[in-house]
Design a protein around this motif. Structure first.
Motif, short mmCIF file in Angstrom:
data_model
loop_
_atom_site.label_atom_id
_atom_site.label_comp_id
_atom_site.label_asym_id
_atom_site.label_seq_id
_atom_site.Cartn_x
_atom_site.Cartn_y
_atom_site.Cartn_z
N LYS A 41 0.82 -1.21 0.00
CA LYS A 41 0.00 0.00 0.00
C LYS A 41 0.86 1.26 0.00
CE LYS A 41 -3.87 -1.88 -0.50
NZ LYS A 41 -4.61 -1.66 -1.74
N SER A 42 2.04 1.19 0.59
CA SER A 42 2.94 2.35 0.59
C SER A 42 3.36 2.71 -0.83
CB SER A 42 4.18 2.07 1.43
OG SER A 42 3.83 2.00 2.78
N ILE A 43 3.57 1.70 -1.66
CA ILE A 43 3.91 1.96 -3.06
C ILE A 43 2.77 2.73 -3.73
CG2 ILE A 43 4.31 0.87 -5.32
CD1 ILE A 43 5.70 -1.43 -3.78
N GLU A 44 1.54 2.30 -3.50
CA GLU A 44 0.39 2.96 -4.10
C GLU A 44 0.19 4.37 -3.55
OE1 GLU A 44 -3.05 0.45 -3.76
OE2 GLU A 44 -2.03 -1.25 -4.69
N VAL A 45 0.36 4.55 -2.25
CA VAL A 45 0.20 5.86 -1.63
C VAL A 45 1.26 6.83 -2.15
CG1 VAL A 45 0.38 7.12 0.56
CG2 VAL A 45 -1.00 5.04 0.42
N ASN A 46 2.49 6.36 -2.27
CA ASN A 46 3.55 7.22 -2.81
C ASN A 46 3.25 7.63 -4.24
OD1 ASN A 46 5.06 7.18 -0.46
ND2 ASN A 46 6.30 5.44 -1.11
N TYR A 47 2.72 6.71 -5.03
CA TYR A 47 2.34 7.04 -6.40
C TYR A 47 1.25 8.10 -6.42
CZ TYR A 47 -0.24 6.70 -10.78
OH TYR A 47 -0.91 7.00 -11.93
N LEU A 48 0.22 7.91 -5.61
CA LEU A 48 -0.89 8.87 -5.59
C LEU A 48 -0.43 10.24 -5.10
CD1 LEU A 48 -3.77 6.60 -4.29
CD2 LEU A 48 -3.43 7.44 -6.62
N SER A 49 0.45 10.26 -4.14
CA SER A 49 0.99 11.53 -3.64
C SER A 49 1.80 12.24 -4.72
CB SER A 49 1.87 11.27 -2.42
OG SER A 49 2.45 12.47 -1.97
N THR A 50 2.62 11.48 -5.42
CA THR A 50 3.42 12.05 -6.49
C THR A 50 2.53 12.53 -7.64
OG1 THR A 50 5.24 10.60 -5.92
CG2 THR A 50 5.31 11.60 -8.11
N LEU A 51 1.51 11.77 -7.95
CA LEU A 51 0.57 12.17 -9.00
C LEU A 51 -0.15 13.45 -8.63
CD1 LEU A 51 -0.80 11.50 -11.71
CD2 LEU A 51 -2.46 10.13 -10.41
N PHE A 52 -0.55 13.57 -7.37
CA PHE A 52 -1.20 14.79 -6.89
C PHE A 52 -0.26 15.98 -7.03
CE2 PHE A 52 -1.92 17.77 -3.40
CZ PHE A 52 -3.20 18.20 -3.71
N GLN A 53 0.99 15.82 -6.59
CA GLN A 53 1.96 16.90 -6.70
C GLN A 53 2.20 17.29 -8.15
OE1 GLN A 53 5.36 15.34 -4.64
NE2 GLN A 53 4.43 15.60 -2.62
N TYR A 54 2.28 16.32 -9.02
CA TYR A 54 2.46 16.59 -10.45
C TYR A 54 1.29 17.38 -11.01
CZ TYR A 54 2.71 15.77 -15.48
OH TYR A 54 2.73 15.94 -16.84
N ASN A 55 0.08 16.93 -10.69
CA ASN A 55 -1.11 17.62 -11.19
C ASN A 55 -1.21 19.04 -10.64
OD1 ASN A 55 -2.03 15.53 -12.81
ND2 ASN A 55 -3.23 14.60 -11.18
N MET A 56 -0.84 19.23 -9.38
CA MET A 56 -0.86 20.59 -8.82
C MET A 56 0.15 21.49 -9.52
SD MET A 56 -3.29 20.82 -6.71
CE MET A 56 -2.90 22.42 -6.03
N THR A 57 1.30 20.94 -9.86
CA THR A 57 2.30 21.72 -10.58
C THR A 57 1.79 22.12 -11.96
OG1 THR A 57 4.07 20.57 -9.41
CG2 THR A 57 4.67 21.68 -11.46
N VAL A 58 1.14 21.21 -12.65
CA VAL A 58 0.58 21.50 -13.97
C VAL A 58 -0.50 22.57 -13.86
CG1 VAL A 58 -0.79 20.54 -15.87
CG2 VAL A 58 1.15 19.26 -14.96
N ILE A 59 -1.36 22.46 -12.87
CA ILE A 59 -2.42 23.45 -12.67
C ILE A 59 -1.82 24.82 -12.38
CG2 ILE A 59 -4.27 24.15 -11.08
CD1 ILE A 59 -4.98 21.14 -10.90
N GLU A 60 -0.82 24.89 -11.51
CA GLU A 60 -0.19 26.16 -11.20
C GLU A 60 0.50 26.74 -12.41
OE1 GLU A 60 2.33 25.40 -7.85
OE2 GLU A 60 0.63 25.08 -6.50
N ALA A 61 1.17 25.91 -13.20
CA ALA A 61 1.85 26.41 -14.40
C ALA A 61 0.85 26.96 -15.40
CB ALA A 61 2.68 25.28 -15.02
N ASN A 62 -0.27 26.25 -15.57
CA ASN A 62 -1.31 26.72 -16.49
C ASN A 62 -1.91 28.04 -16.00
OD1 ASN A 62 -1.12 24.67 -18.38
ND2 ASN A 62 -2.61 23.38 -17.33
N TYR A 63 -2.08 28.17 -14.71
CA TYR A 63 -2.62 29.39 -14.14
C TYR A 63 -1.69 30.56 -14.39
CZ TYR A 63 -4.18 32.83 -10.73
OH TYR A 63 -4.58 33.99 -10.12
N LEU A 64 -0.40 30.33 -14.19
CA LEU A 64 0.59 31.40 -14.37
C LEU A 64 0.76 31.80 -15.84
CD1 LEU A 64 3.32 30.27 -11.83
CD2 LEU A 64 1.71 32.17 -11.59
N MET A 65 0.55 30.86 -16.75
CA MET A 65 0.72 31.17 -18.17
C MET A 65 -0.51 31.87 -18.76
SD MET A 65 2.90 28.16 -19.92
CE MET A 65 2.62 26.67 -18.99
N ASN A 66 -1.63 31.74 -18.12
CA ASN A 66 -2.86 32.35 -18.67
C ASN A 66 -3.23 33.59 -17.96
OD1 ASN A 66 -3.23 30.42 -20.64
ND2 ASN A 66 -4.26 29.07 -19.21
#
Length: 66
Positions: A41-66
């Motif tokens: 389960k730790s493998i899955e939790v780490n993946y989901l945490s990393t995915l969340f951080q990645y998605n937040m970075t993409v959202i912030e980048a899109n916000y700053l570019m628009n």
């Protein structure tokens, strides 16, 4: 993200499968069983945490570019 998709997902599923089989066959005790479940389960939790951080970075980048 690449690690989970290439290796981690399979490792997690195999760990869960073998943990259940070994526990049902009496090869491991409950403590070892729960440790294996925690590892899988730790493998899955780490993946989901990393995915969340990645998605937040993409959202912030899109916000700053628009």
């Amino acid at each position: 993200l690449n690690y989970y998709e290439s290796t981690g997902k399979k490792l997690s599923k195999e760990t869960l499968f073998h943990a259940v089989q070994a526990f049902q066959n009496g090869e491991i005790n409950f403590l070892q069983y729960t440790q294996l479940l925690d590892n899988a389960k730790s493998i899955e939790v780490n993946y989901l945490s990393t995915l969340f951080q990645y998605n937040m970075t993409v959202i912030e980048a899109n916000y700053l570019m628009n």
